[in-house]
Design a protein around this motif. Structure first.
Motif, PDB file in Angstrom:
ATOM      1  N   ALA A 125       0.829  -1.209   0.000  1.00 58.07           N
ATOM      2  CA  ALA A 125       0.000   0.000   0.000  1.00 58.07           C
ATOM      3  C   ALA A 125       0.866   1.261   0.000  1.00 58.07           C
ATOM      4  O   ALA A 125       0.528   2.262  -0.640  1.00 58.07           O
ATOM      5  N   ASP A 126       2.036   1.217   0.705  1.00 65.34           N
ATOM      6  CA  ASP A 126       2.893   2.416   0.764  1.00 65.34           C
ATOM      7  C   ASP A 126       4.196   2.218  -0.013  1.00 65.34           C
ATOM      8  O   ASP A 126       5.118   3.011   0.116  1.00 65.34           O
ATOM      9  N   THR A 127       4.265   1.163  -0.806  1.00 67.26           N
ATOM     10  CA  THR A 127       5.514   0.879  -1.538  1.00 67.26           C
ATOM     11  C   THR A 127       5.223   0.753  -3.027  1.00 67.26           C
ATOM     12  O   THR A 127       4.312   0.029  -3.423  1.00 67.26           O
ATOM     13  N   TYR A 128       5.975   1.532  -3.838  1.00 66.44           N
ATOM     14  CA  TYR A 128       5.757   1.551  -5.281  1.00 66.44           C
ATOM     15  C   TYR A 128       7.035   1.093  -5.976  1.00 66.44           C
ATOM     16  O   TYR A 128       8.127   1.408  -5.533  1.00 66.44           O
ATOM     17  N   ILE A 129       6.837   0.328  -7.081  1.00 68.44           N
ATOM     18  CA  ILE A 129       7.992  -0.213  -7.802  1.00 68.44           C
ATOM     19  C   ILE A 129       7.910   0.210  -9.264  1.00 68.44           C
ATOM     20  O   ILE A 129       6.822   0.321  -9.840  1.00 68.44           O
ATOM     21  N   GLN A 130       9.081   0.420  -9.842  1.00 63.00           N
ATOM     22  CA  GLN A 130       9.124   0.823 -11.253  1.00 63.00           C
ATOM     23  C   GLN A 130      10.468   0.376 -11.828  1.00 63.00           C
ATOM     24  O   GLN A 130      11.487   0.431 -11.152  1.00 63.00           O
ATOM     25  N   ILE A 131      10.443  -0.102 -13.146  1.00 63.40           N
ATOM     26  CA  ILE A 131      11.699  -0.564 -13.760  1.00 63.40           C
ATOM     27  C   ILE A 131      11.931   0.174 -15.077  1.00 63.40           C
ATOM     28  O   ILE A 131      10.998   0.402 -15.862  1.00 63.40           O
ATOM     29  N   TRP A 132      13.176   0.624 -15.238  1.00 63.50           N
ATOM     30  CA  TRP A 132      13.578   1.299 -16.493  1.00 63.50           C
ATOM     31  C   TRP A 132      14.618   0.444 -17.194  1.00 63.50           C
ATOM     32  O   TRP A 132      15.421  -0.221 -16.539  1.00 63.50           O
ATOM     33  N   ARG A 133      14.589   0.533 -18.534  1.00 63.77           N
ATOM     34  CA  ARG A 133      15.595  -0.161 -19.321  1.00 63.77           C
ATOM     35  C   ARG A 133      16.551   0.906 -19.851  1.00 63.77           C
ATOM     36  O   ARG A 133      16.133   2.002 -20.210  1.00 63.77           O
TER      37      ARG A 133
END
Ligand code: ADP
Length: 464
Positions: A71-79
């Protein structure tokens, strides 16, 4: 501003400074630990995610990001391909929102941490570079809301602020009370000084009951100063009273012969009976002259007159005194014996005129008060570093109650006869003391008196 207020303000000001320093330190420490904890958690999550990536040839397969988000943790991936990073995937809870990329991403394992606000939500963003086939391949971003950290810090700030205000208020009150207690002796000294100023009573003292510290010392010094002031004030007052009595006595004593002269002049004018009246006038004039001479001598003594001293043979003084005494003794029908051989060759440093006057006063008194047929003896003999001159008579003696006073001015024991002025013995005493000597008397009522003068002598062979 009072010392009490100044002390309290200083004390409270310093305490406020110390509290502010301590509060700031505590706040920064807390801030650091909370962020470190947050950062540690995010870094572990990012590493775990990178650990679950797998690749076949040039293709990297990513695990399900939603399994790593909360709920309070966001994830994102870049190449990272072709220079500019391209967004690969993000956790569902981000919706269409993209976490911002940091300006530059250092190619290290620890990654980078930034604070940013996305859609009004304060976020802590961790960006970690990951490699594939020994080349930087992409970036993992883990973000967490900063609300819990911010809330904790805000609470801490409030607690610190209110407790500092409370401590300051309490310390200020206590400081105010303590300052009053410490300064009480000063207030007491001020009150005593005020009271003395108002009542002119130098008998008052500061009642200090505290420890023997600096203020105790101040109170003690103040009291000692009052002791000295009181003593000198008392002696001044006594001198003033003595002066007034002296003037009153002198005026009274001078009026008597004047009245007698006046009466005789009247008698002369009325009856012309000359002989007796003129004899009276002559004797009273002489008495007045003597008294004025004595008064002058004492006034000069009071004014601090220093005698002109010279080395002189005491024998000369004693012989001259004897000569005068013989003349007086003949009139009074008393027997005078003189034994001054012991003083033969004794030298004194003194005023001939005054020493003669002193001895004559003693002889004159002896002759004056000893009834006809009595005996008087003048003796002188060496005594220690000086010479003792004694005048003894077989006269009426002096009552014990008068003895302590006969050297006082105008004091006349029992008002014996009308001849005296009560100034002879004070002058003799002054002369003796001016020469570094002393005078004393031994007397018994009905058995006669013995006056003794001790004078220091100087060795005969001293060349002056
Ligand atoms: P006065 O002029 O009265 O003699 P003095 O100062 O010489 O004054 O003496 C003070 C008093 O001491 C005298 O009035 C007298 O009463 C007493 N006195 C002094 N000498 C003798 C003495 N030799 N015998 C008895 N009384 C004395």
């Amino acid at each position: 501003m009072s010392i009490r207020l100044r002390l309290t303000l200083w004390y409270s000001g310093l305490l406020a400074l110390a509290l502010a320093g301590f509060g700031l330190f505590l706040f920064l420490l807390m801030n650091y630990y909370l962020h470190a904890e947050l950062d540690g958690g995010m870094h572990a999550r990012a590493r775990e995610l990178v650990g679950q990536m797998s690749g076949v040839g040039a293709v990297i397969t990513y695990p399900d990001l939603n399994a790593f988000s909360a709920a309070d943790t966001y994830i994102q991936i870049w190449r990272l391909e072709g220079g500019t990073p391209g967004l690969v995937e993000r956790s569902r809870n981000l919706g269409t929102v993209t976490l911002p990329l940091p300006q530059s991403v250092a190619p290290d394992v620890e990654g980078n941490y930034t604070n940013s606000t996305v859609e009004g939500v304060p976020l802590r963003v961790h960006t970690l570079l990951f490699r594939y086939q020994d080349r930087p391949a992409g970036l993992v971003q883990v973000a967490r809301t900063l609300w819990p950290v911010q809330a904790t810090l805000a609470r801490l700030r409030l607690v610190l602020l209110f407790s500092a205000i409370g401590v300051l208020a309490l310390a200020g009150c206590l400081g105010w009370l303590l300052a009053a207690k410490a300064l009480r002796p000063i207030a007491q000294i001020a009150a005593a000084a005020d009271a003395i100023g108002e009542s002119a009573d130098l008998g008052q003292r500061v009642q200090y009951t505290g420890p023997p510290d600096e203020l105790g010392e101040l109170a003690g010094t103040f009291n000692e100063m009052l002791d000295r002031l009181e003593a000198s004030h008392r002696s001044l007052a006594e001198a003033y009273v003595a002066q007034r009595r002296f003037v009153a006595d002198a005026s009274h004593e001078l009026r008597t012969p004047l009245t007698i002269i006046r009466g005789n002049v009247d008698l002369l004018l009325r009856t012309g009976a000359q002989d007796e009246a003129l004899a009276d006038i002559a004797s009273e004039t002489e008495r007045m002259g003597r008294m004025i001479g004595d008064l002058l001598a004492l006034a000069r003594a009071d004014a601090g007159l220093r005698l002109d001293k010279e080395p002189l043979a005491l024998q000369v003084v004693l012989t001259e005194a004897e000569r005068r005494a013989r003349r007086l003794a003949a009139d009074q029908d008393v027997e005078l014996t003189v034994d001054v051989k012991g003083a033969m060759g004794c030298q004194a440093e003194g005023s001939r005129e005054h020493l003669l006057r002193m001895v004559v006063v003693l002889l004159d008194n002896a002759i004056k008060y000893t009834p006809a047929g009595g005996k008087i003896r003048l003796a002188a003999e060496p005594d220690g570093d000086g010479v003792r001159i004694t005048v003894t008579d077989t006269g009426p003696g002096i009552a014990p109650e008068h003895l302590p006073h006969i050297f006082e001015r105008f004091y006349r024991a029992g008002r014996t006869g009308s001849e005296g002025t009560g100034l002879g013995l004070p002058i003799a005493k002054w002369v003796a003391e001016e020469h570094g000597g002393r005078i004393s008397v031994v007397s018994r009522l009905g058995e006669g008196s013995s006056f003794q003068v001790w004078l220091p002598t100087v060795p005969e062979n001293v060349d002056h």
